[in-house]
Design a protein around this motif. Structure first.
Motif, PDB file in Angstrom:
ATOM      1  N   ILE A  85       0.878  -1.162   0.000  1.00 55.91           N
ATOM      2  CA  ILE A  85       0.000   0.000   0.000  1.00 55.91           C
ATOM      3  C   ILE A  85       0.919   1.216   0.000  1.00 55.91           C
ATOM      4  O   ILE A  85       1.825   1.309   0.827  1.00 55.91           O
ATOM      5  N   SER A  86       0.690   2.133  -0.940  1.00 58.32           N
ATOM      6  CA  SER A  86       1.625   3.253  -1.029  1.00 58.32           C
ATOM      7  C   SER A  86       0.895   4.552  -1.329  1.00 58.32           C
ATOM      8  O   SER A  86      -0.238   4.558  -1.800  1.00 58.32           O
ATOM      9  N   ASN A  87       1.581   5.635  -1.046  1.00 53.88           N
ATOM     10  CA  ASN A  87       1.107   6.973  -1.365  1.00 53.88           C
ATOM     11  C   ASN A  87       2.098   7.560  -2.354  1.00 53.88           C
ATOM     12  O   ASN A  87       3.262   7.763  -2.028  1.00 53.88           O
ATOM     13  N   ASN A  88       1.635   7.793  -3.584  1.00 52.77           N
ATOM     14  CA  ASN A  88       2.514   8.228  -4.654  1.00 52.77           C
ATOM     15  C   ASN A  88       2.010   9.552  -5.218  1.00 52.77           C
ATOM     16  O   ASN A  88       0.811   9.803  -5.256  1.00 52.77           O
ATOM     17  N   THR A  89       2.928  10.355  -5.700  1.00 52.12           N
ATOM     18  CA  THR A  89       2.563  11.669  -6.218  1.00 52.12           C
ATOM     19  C   THR A  89       1.817  11.601  -7.551  1.00 52.12           C
ATOM     20  O   THR A  89       1.221  12.592  -7.966  1.00 52.12           O
ATOM     21  N   CYS A  90       1.802  10.462  -8.212  1.00 53.01           N
ATOM     22  CA  CYS A  90       1.107  10.368  -9.509  1.00 53.01           C
ATOM     23  C   CYS A  90      -0.401  10.555  -9.353  1.00 53.01           C
ATOM     24  O   CYS A  90      -1.087  10.881 -10.321  1.00 53.01           O
ATOM     25  N   ILE A  91      -0.909  10.393  -8.155  1.00 52.69           N
ATOM     26  CA  ILE A  91      -2.357  10.543  -7.943  1.00 52.69           C
ATOM     27  C   ILE A  91      -2.797  11.988  -8.184  1.00 52.69           C
ATOM     28  O   ILE A  91      -3.962  12.234  -8.488  1.00 52.69           O
ATOM     29  N   SER A  92      -1.862  12.934  -8.117  1.00 52.63           N
ATOM     30  CA  SER A  92      -2.228  14.345  -8.327  1.00 52.63           C
ATOM     31  C   SER A  92      -2.776  14.584  -9.724  1.00 52.63           C
ATOM     32  O   SER A  92      -3.642  15.430  -9.920  1.00 52.63           O
ATOM     33  N   ARG A  93      -2.288  13.844 -10.720  1.00 49.86           N
ATOM     34  CA  ARG A  93      -2.806  14.002 -12.080  1.00 49.86           C
ATOM     35  C   ARG A  93      -4.267  13.591 -12.166  1.00 49.86           C
ATOM     36  O   ARG A  93      -5.033  14.148 -12.935  1.00 49.86           O
ATOM     37  N   PHE A  94      -4.654  12.631 -11.374  1.00 49.20           N
ATOM     38  CA  PHE A  94      -6.034  12.184 -11.409  1.00 49.20           C
ATOM     39  C   PHE A  94      -6.970  13.185 -10.742  1.00 49.20           C
ATOM     40  O   PHE A  94      -8.130  13.282 -11.107  1.00 49.20           O
ATOM     41  N   PHE A  95      -6.449  13.916  -9.749  1.00 48.05           N
ATOM     42  CA  PHE A  95      -7.272  14.978  -9.164  1.00 48.05           C
ATOM     43  C   PHE A  95      -7.634  15.990 -10.232  1.00 48.05           C
ATOM     44  O   PHE A  95      -8.774  16.427 -10.333  1.00 48.05           O
ATOM     45  N   ASN A  96      -6.656  16.386 -11.041  1.00 45.16           N
ATOM     46  CA  ASN A  96      -6.886  17.399 -12.062  1.00 45.16           C
ATOM     47  C   ASN A  96      -7.652  16.834 -13.247  1.00 45.16           C
ATOM     48  O   ASN A  96      -8.664  17.387 -13.668  1.00 45.16           O
ATOM     49  N   GLU A  97      -7.187  15.713 -13.804  1.00 51.13           N
ATOM     50  CA  GLU A  97      -7.743  15.197 -15.049  1.00 51.13           C
ATOM     51  C   GLU A  97      -9.119  14.570 -14.894  1.00 51.13           C
ATOM     52  O   GLU A  97      -9.930  14.610 -15.805  1.00 51.13           O
ATOM     53  N   ARG A  98      -9.371  13.986 -13.781  1.00 48.00           N
ATOM     54  CA  ARG A  98     -10.645  13.282 -13.628  1.00 48.00           C
ATOM     55  C   ARG A  98     -11.602  13.977 -12.667  1.00 48.00           C
ATOM     56  O   ARG A  98     -12.666  14.432 -13.043  1.00 48.00           O
ATOM     57  N   ILE A  99     -11.210  14.052 -11.430  1.00 49.78           N
ATOM     58  CA  ILE A  99     -12.134  14.497 -10.396  1.00 49.78           C
ATOM     59  C   ILE A  99     -12.508  15.965 -10.563  1.00 49.78           C
ATOM     60  O   ILE A  99     -13.683  16.318 -10.607  1.00 49.78           O
ATOM     61  N   CYS A 100     -11.507  16.845 -10.652  1.00 43.86           N
ATOM     62  CA  CYS A 100     -11.784  18.279 -10.721  1.00 43.86           C
ATOM     63  C   CYS A 100     -12.536  18.660 -11.986  1.00 43.86           C
ATOM     64  O   CYS A 100     -13.499  19.424 -11.937  1.00 43.86           O
ATOM     65  N   LYS A 101     -12.123  18.124 -13.124  1.00 44.94           N
ATOM     66  CA  LYS A 101     -12.795  18.472 -14.377  1.00 44.94           C
ATOM     67  C   LYS A 101     -14.240  17.989 -14.386  1.00 44.94           C
ATOM     68  O   LYS A 101     -15.139  18.707 -14.826  1.00 44.94           O
ATOM     69  N   LYS A 102     -14.464  16.779 -13.905  1.00 47.08           N
ATOM     70  CA  LYS A 102     -15.838  16.258 -13.868  1.00 47.08           C
ATOM     71  C   LYS A 102     -16.690  17.040 -12.883  1.00 47.08           C
ATOM     72  O   LYS A 102     -17.854  17.332 -13.153  1.00 47.08           O
ATOM     73  N   TYR A 103     -16.112  17.390 -11.750  1.00 48.01           N
ATOM     74  CA  TYR A 103     -16.847  18.181 -10.763  1.00 48.01           C
ATOM     75  C   TYR A 103     -17.237  19.528 -11.357  1.00 48.01           C
ATOM     76  O   TYR A 103     -18.384  19.956 -11.253  1.00 48.01           O
ATOM     77  N   ASP A 104     -16.262  20.201 -11.996  1.00 45.51           N
ATOM     78  CA  ASP A 104     -16.533  21.505 -12.595  1.00 45.51           C
ATOM     79  C   ASP A 104     -17.607  21.406 -13.675  1.00 45.51           C
ATOM     80  O   ASP A 104     -18.496  22.252 -13.746  1.00 45.51           O
ATOM     81  N   LEU A 105     -17.543  20.376 -14.489  1.00 47.94           N
ATOM     82  CA  LEU A 105     -18.523  20.196 -15.554  1.00 47.94           C
ATOM     83  C   LEU A 105     -19.922  19.978 -14.980  1.00 47.94           C
ATOM     84  O   LEU A 105     -20.885  20.618 -15.412  1.00 47.94           O
TER      85      LEU A 105
END
Length: 187
Positions: A85-105
């Protein structure tokens, strides 16, 4: 590469993306010496890269009892198992590309807002939730660039201003729509 660690993220880059912490949990007859040797091998062969401020990065958990096997379970019985189980910085791209954009839309179209408001949620809470997502995304980006978030208070103000403009524009559009509807009803 991403295939080595069974990472289900297409754009995961083991060289660029850094780990903040890794927890290796072993079940079964695994001696502590073997578990530590595996961690040392990963570090020595540079299979994982950590952020600079995290000196150790690994937590190893050992449990001598093997996992329970239930009848009809899809998982085959085994004497040894390991879970990372790990915490990696690559998850930040998913905040922007998926979650934030869909939320804004969705919010720009006011999708499902009425359902939440009917249940007692205030519309201001949507703005706060989006702002929290922005701060979380920024925190991960700060970790990547090795900058402390406390140093850039001006960036926080700029993010807040952008959010206010976005949600303010949405409110103005909603007001115009409501005024148009009222005019149509009056006519």
């Amino acid at each position: 590469s991403a295939d080595n660690f069974f990472v289900k993220m297409k754009d995961f880059d083991a060289g660029e993306d850094k780990y903040m912490a890794i927890s290796m949990n072993y079940h079964g007859d695994i001696p502590a010496k073997e578990a530590n040797a595996a961690v040392q091998w990963l570090k020595a062969n540079k299979k994982v890269s950590f952020v600079e401020w995290c000196p150790t990065g690994f937590k190893v958990g050992l449990n001598e009892r093997p996992l329970a096997v239930l009848p009809g379970d899809d998982i085959a019985p085994s004497k040894r198992r390991a879970v990372m189980i790990s915490n990696n910085t690559c998850i930040s791209r998913f905040f922007n590309e998926r979650i934030c954009k869909k939320y804004d839309l969705m919010y720009s179209q006011r999708a499902f807002v009425h359902c939440y408001v009917a249940e007692g949620m205030e519309e201001g809470e949507f703005w706060e939730a989006r702002e929290d997502l922005g701060f979380l995304e920024k925190d991960y980006l700060d970790v990547l660039s090795e900058q402390a978030t406390d140093e850039d208070d001006d960036d926080d103000d700029e993010t807040t201003e952008q959010m206010e403009k976005f949600f303010g524009a949405l409110s103005d559009e909603e007001d115009k729509k409501q005024q148009d509807i009222k005019r149509e009803i009056d006519e």
